[in-house]
Motif scaffolding. Structure first.
Motif, PDB file in Angstrom:
ATOM      1  N   GLU A 171      48.777  91.163 -42.736  1.00  0.00           N
ATOM      2  CA  GLU A 171      49.242  89.738 -42.542  1.00  0.00           C
ATOM      3  C   GLU A 171      48.840  88.918 -43.476  1.00  0.00           C
ATOM      4  O   GLU A 171      47.586  88.764 -43.771  1.00  0.00           O
ATOM      5  CB  GLU A 171      48.879  89.303 -41.164  1.00  0.00           C
ATOM      6  N   PRO A 172      49.705  88.335 -44.338  1.00  0.00           N
ATOM      7  CA  PRO A 172      49.428  87.650 -45.634  1.00  0.00           C
ATOM      8  C   PRO A 172      49.057  86.239 -45.154  1.00  0.00           C
ATOM      9  O   PRO A 172      48.095  85.232 -45.744  1.00  0.00           O
ATOM     10  CB  PRO A 172      50.812  87.172 -46.189  1.00  0.00           C
ATOM     11  N   GLY A 173      49.061  85.825 -43.725  1.00  0.00           N
ATOM     12  CA  GLY A 173      48.579  84.565 -43.248  1.00  0.00           C
ATOM     13  C   GLY A 173      47.192  84.444 -42.456  1.00  0.00           C
ATOM     14  O   GLY A 173      46.596  83.446 -42.112  1.00  0.00           O
ATOM     15  N   GLY A 174      46.631  85.789 -42.876  1.00  0.00           N
ATOM     16  CA  GLY A 174      45.211  85.852 -42.343  1.00  0.00           C
ATOM     17  C   GLY A 174      44.807  86.006 -40.809  1.00  0.00           C
ATOM     18  O   GLY A 174      45.732  86.260 -40.000  1.00  0.00           O
ATOM     19  N   SER A 175      43.694  85.685 -40.676  1.00  0.00           N
ATOM     20  CA  SER A 175      43.250  85.807 -39.362  1.00  0.00           C
ATOM     21  C   SER A 175      43.891  84.822 -38.345  1.00  0.00           C
ATOM     22  O   SER A 175      44.358  85.313 -37.140  1.00  0.00           O
ATOM     23  CB  SER A 175      41.648  85.535 -39.425  1.00  0.00           C
ATOM     24  N   ALA A 176      44.141  83.856 -38.791  1.00  0.00           N
ATOM     25  CA  ALA A 176      44.679  83.018 -37.643  1.00  0.00           C
ATOM     26  C   ALA A 176      46.009  83.226 -37.508  1.00  0.00           C
ATOM     27  O   ALA A 176      46.631  83.110 -36.305  1.00  0.00           O
ATOM     28  CB  ALA A 176      44.684  81.437 -38.383  1.00  0.00           C
TER      29      ALA A 176
ATOM     30  N   ILE B  84      39.574  83.154 -32.797  1.00  0.00           N
ATOM     31  CA  ILE B  84      40.141  83.582 -31.614  1.00  0.00           C
ATOM     32  C   ILE B  84      40.155  82.519 -30.502  1.00  0.00           C
ATOM     33  O   ILE B  84      41.121  82.239 -29.992  1.00  0.00           O
ATOM     34  CB  ILE B  84      39.426  84.815 -31.156  1.00  0.00           C
ATOM     35  N   LYS B  85      39.348  81.308 -30.600  1.00  0.00           N
ATOM     36  CA  LYS B  85      39.531  80.193 -29.777  1.00  0.00           C
ATOM     37  C   LYS B  85      40.670  79.425 -29.927  1.00  0.00           C
ATOM     38  O   LYS B  85      41.274  78.942 -28.976  1.00  0.00           O
ATOM     39  CB  LYS B  85      38.454  79.071 -30.177  1.00  0.00           C
ATOM     40  N   ALA B  86      41.463  79.404 -31.130  1.00  0.00           N
ATOM     41  CA  ALA B  86      42.582  78.859 -31.255  1.00  0.00           C
ATOM     42  C   ALA B  86      43.597  79.312 -30.461  1.00  0.00           C
ATOM     43  O   ALA B  86      44.746  78.813 -30.160  1.00  0.00           O
ATOM     44  CB  ALA B  86      43.087  79.095 -32.802  1.00  0.00           C
ATOM     45  N   GLY B  87      43.490  80.734 -29.954  1.00  0.00           N
ATOM     46  CA  GLY B  87      44.712  81.200 -29.166  1.00  0.00           C
ATOM     47  C   GLY B  87      44.749  80.767 -27.784  1.00  0.00           C
ATOM     48  O   GLY B  87      45.593  81.277 -26.792  1.00  0.00           O
TER      49      GLY B  87
END
Length: 168
Positions: A82-87, A108-111
């Protein structure tokens, strides 16, 4: 920033004084809510029957993915780098596009309720170091130094722990 980025800033003379490591951001597995694939361990990242996502290797989280795989004796079988990284991986887990992804635990909280975290044992996990330093181009050097001092203080530690970063 991570230690690599801070090192680049220091070598270019952008940092006034020494950078301090103020926290560490550990890696974690992210899965869609309900964990339909039954992911329980890091070796799931090498399971060809699962849809696996890791960060593109040029990113800090990608470099840590390789380090974790080596440390855990896992051969990564990623369906996406993933080029968009972890998020972006958390987003893919929240929509069910992947079965498991390797991300910074703090992302992970953002999910929200659409994802779950699968812990990686501390003994086999890897982390990114988060550093802070005053910039040499700062318009208010005293305030910049005070802010960095706060981040390294017990109050800064509380803040870091609140967002999932761990003090070294």
């Amino acid at each position: 920033p991570d230690s690599g980025t801070m090192g680049q800033a220091s070598s270019k003379g952008m940092v006034a004084g020494k950078a301090d490591v103020i926290a560490r951001s550990p890696m974690a597995l992210v899965v869609p809510a309900g964990n339909r694939a039954g992911v329980k361990r890091v070796d799931s990242l090498g399971d060809a029957s699962l849809r696996v996502a890791v960060c593109a290797m040029e990113l800090p989280c990608g470099k840590l993915s390789e380090k974790l795989a080596s440390k855990s004796s896992v051969s990564l079988d990623a369906d996406t780098l993933e080029p968009g990284g972890s998020a972006a991986i958390v987003t893919k887990a929240s929509t069910g596009e992947i079965d498991v992804g390797l991300v910074f635990a703090t992302d992970i909280k953002a999910g929200g309720a659409k994802v779950e975290r699968v812990m990686i044992p501390e003994s086999s996990n890897v982390s990114s170091e988060v550093s802070a330093a005053a910039l040499s181009a700062s318009n208010n050097a005293a305030a910049a130094r005070a802010f960095v001092a706060f981040l390294a203080s017990s109050g800064g530690l509380e803040l870091a722990m609140g967002v999932g970063l761990l003090k070294p």
